[in-house]
Design an enzyme around this catalytic site. Sequence first.
Site, short mmCIF file in Angstrom:
data_model
loop_
_atom_site.label_atom_id
_atom_site.label_comp_id
_atom_site.label_asym_id
_atom_site.label_seq_id
_atom_site.Cartn_x
_atom_site.Cartn_y
_atom_site.Cartn_z
N ASP A 679 0.84 -1.20 0.00
CA ASP A 679 0.00 0.00 0.00
C ASP A 679 0.88 1.26 0.00
O ASP A 679 0.61 2.22 -0.75
CB ASP A 679 -0.90 -0.04 1.25
N LYS A 683 1.40 4.31 -2.90
CA LYS A 683 1.33 5.76 -2.64
C LYS A 683 2.58 6.46 -3.15
O LYS A 683 2.51 7.54 -3.74
CB LYS A 683 1.15 6.00 -1.14
#
Length: 816
Positions: A679, A683
């Site tokens: 994750d 980003k």
Amino acid sequence: MKILKFGGTSVGSVESISKLLQIVEREDQSTGNPVIVLSAMSGVTNLLSAMADKASQGGTFQDELKQLEERHFDVIKELLAVSRQNPVFTQLRILFNEIEDLLQGVSMLRELTPRTRDLVLSYGERCSTFMISKIAGQEKDNTIFVNAADLVKTDSSFGQAKVNMELTEILIRDYYEKNKSKMLFVTGFIASNDEGRITTLGRGGSDYTAAIFGSALNASEIEIWTDVNGMMTADPRMVKKAFSLPELSYTEAMELSFFGAKVIYPPTMIPAFMKKIPIVIRNTFEPDFIGSVIKHNCDSSDLAIKGISSINDISIINIEGSGMVGKAGFSGRLFSLLAREQINVILITQSSSEHSITFAIHPTDAAKAQRVIEHEFELELLAKKLEAPIFEKGLAVLAIVGENMKQTPGISGKLFHALGRNGINVRAIAQGSSEYNISVIISHDDLNKGLNAVHDAFFVDLNKTLNLFCLGTGNIGKTLFRQVQEHRQFLQEHNGIQIRVVGIGNTRKMYFDPDGIDLENWETTLDSAGQTADLSAFVEKMKNLNLPNCVFADNTASLKPIEFYHEIFSSNISIVTCNKIGNSSSYSQYKLFKDTARTHGVDYFYETNVGAGLPIVRTLKDLMVSGDRVLSIEAILSGTISYIFNNYKGDVTFHDIVKQAQEKGYTEPDPRDDLKGTDFMRKMLILARDAGYPLEAEDVHIESMLPQSCIDAQSVDEFYAELKKEGAFFENLKKQAQAERKVLRYIAKLEDGKATINLQMVDDTHPFYALSGSDNIISFTTDRYKERPMVVKGPGAGADVTAAGVFADIVNVGAQ
Ligand SMILES: NC(=O)C1=CN([C@@H]2O[C@H](COP(=O)(O)OP(=O)(O)OC[C@H]3O[C@@H](n4cnc5c(N)ncnc54)[C@H](O)[C@@H]3O)[C@@H](O)[C@H]2O)C=CC1
Ligand SMILES: N[C@@H](CC=O)C(=O)O
């Protein structure tokens, strides 16, 4: 003195006639003795016309005639005292017998001339007006039935007779003088030629009769009583937010009426216009509503446009060729031909190069137009000086109207922006130099969407409606619905935006309601009324509804919706997404999404892809668009890991703290996506790309902090079981950090186009030492922020802050 004209719906039933009588009485009491002009009962003219057609083909008409008679008799039985009924029945019977005789004659001759049709149609007004004059007469003894055929004199153009105004005005004035003490109930629509033969005044004829009487008698006002609240900004059947205009000029009313607003027929305004008599449109069924005043000067309005009107089915013909260039008389020849052939031209536009002319006509005239044009210009076509005319059907005209448009820059820009942003292709444009009207030709399928989009764009005092389609009803999705519901009123009052959720879908079900889904009960509605989920059907439905100002919100963590992004943008629908997968797959896909959104003039907002609701994506965008250059980024962007390290203290186990993070809504649906660094990698990749570095996932070096056994687990439950077993591994990490008086931090760095993410132990001199909760922190070092970097810090995960970020993105779409 006023003229009060009541249309078909106002004389169409016992209820409406009762209302009419109250309105007349009120007028009589206040200003005294109005002249009343009446139409036939609603539907009667059409029925008489159909009966005449039937008779001319030998068909029967007796049933319809009986119906017609009964409709009138029912009114009499209800509204007229029994003692007064017989003479009225008798007179009406005479009229109905005359109709029957006439239709018998038509049937025998198998011929229906325009003259006979006018005579047949005239009975509609004669019956209604006679009947109502008698009903009104029981309360007052001065009512008098006036057959306008005795006073309104025309030529012999049956069906659309031309009025001899001079003679008519003399006759009306004479009659009025002799009957001044009487209340006149005048038949609308009908007149007679100089031989005394009945003629009719064409479409909107009763309005015309009212205007003729108004002009002859110098009335103070002509009131047109109908079944709508005056002239509206658009057709209320198509634009729910349409509202009545308090006042408008004759020109505006004519322009609006010409393009579709059937409230008043434009030519009927001419006598009133000539004498500057105000025309007031009022609603019989809402008599206290002020309605719309059509008058000479209405400078008080500051509305840029007064309304949007439309014709929803037209065809266009495009003629082009070198033979037209510089050739005086070409258009004269073309349009004289069409006039000769009685083909009505709705709109014309010609290129300044004179190489082409486009004009719009009714589809029913298209075949004839093609034939006559090809015949007339046969030689030019053979010599290739003209191309074969191109015909297109399935089109519509949308026109904005208003005198304030004159010399106001930006009006057409606003019109085309509203259409363009909604993916509506403009086929042709026409604007007169008077600047009262800008007309565009668009696809008939886009008319509803176009009307609503343009209405929203111009009438900014009304709330702009955003039509929202939401995929994903988990943590973020359901929190978003709650927030939208809670802030609905605030949004309307302060931002002028109305968010209407028109589609909801998840992995099980999907449900649509173009009028808006009630967000108090969305869950029950989706479960009980939703269809089985099917993503491609969801997207298809979204496209087919063809609503204006659409936003698709992807609140899933799935790859599947991403496959449709390109198609969604291409359908001129903006996308707001908290799903990071789209922007963090291949760079080419990331770029494609951005380019497609730009090409189609729609928005692609994904603020929550990085730092949840924190302003990170927008801040970076502002730096980039203002010409700054990102030198490096240092960041903690995993709310989950931040929360874990900020709370992994004392006796609590690593396993339990991860569970807590999940319960608090910080983790991805599969927490390993957080703990493996996936994750976080997504980003960083998105930030790097937004900062101008075209990185791919494999360019981000990640140091995972999960033991392999946890990564290999087959399910989230199994993962938790493995995590429990690996407790000692995390305990050691914690102890080591504590021994060195440091804290654990999972930190990313982007520098020289390279990105790394690793686990670090930092002491209290490090800017990332002091964090709490699910805090994210990001520090941008740029050309402009070199000495002291720009820092954004705050909670970077959680349903509330994330849904709020999605919400803000949606509102930002609405702000365009
Ligand atoms: N939790 C947070 O703090 C933040 C979350 N996000 C992102 O928000 C997104 C949603 O997260 P949650 O709501 O926690 O997930 P969730 O698992 O609670 O909900 C996901 C929803 O998407 C639906 N869904 C999944 N695949 C679908 C498909 N193919 N078609 C239709 N519906 C589908 C599911 O039925 C479910 O309703 C994720 O992409 C996450 O990365 C972004 C920023 C912060
Ligand atoms: N799971 C994510 C949520 C936000 O993107 C995180 O922990 O940061």
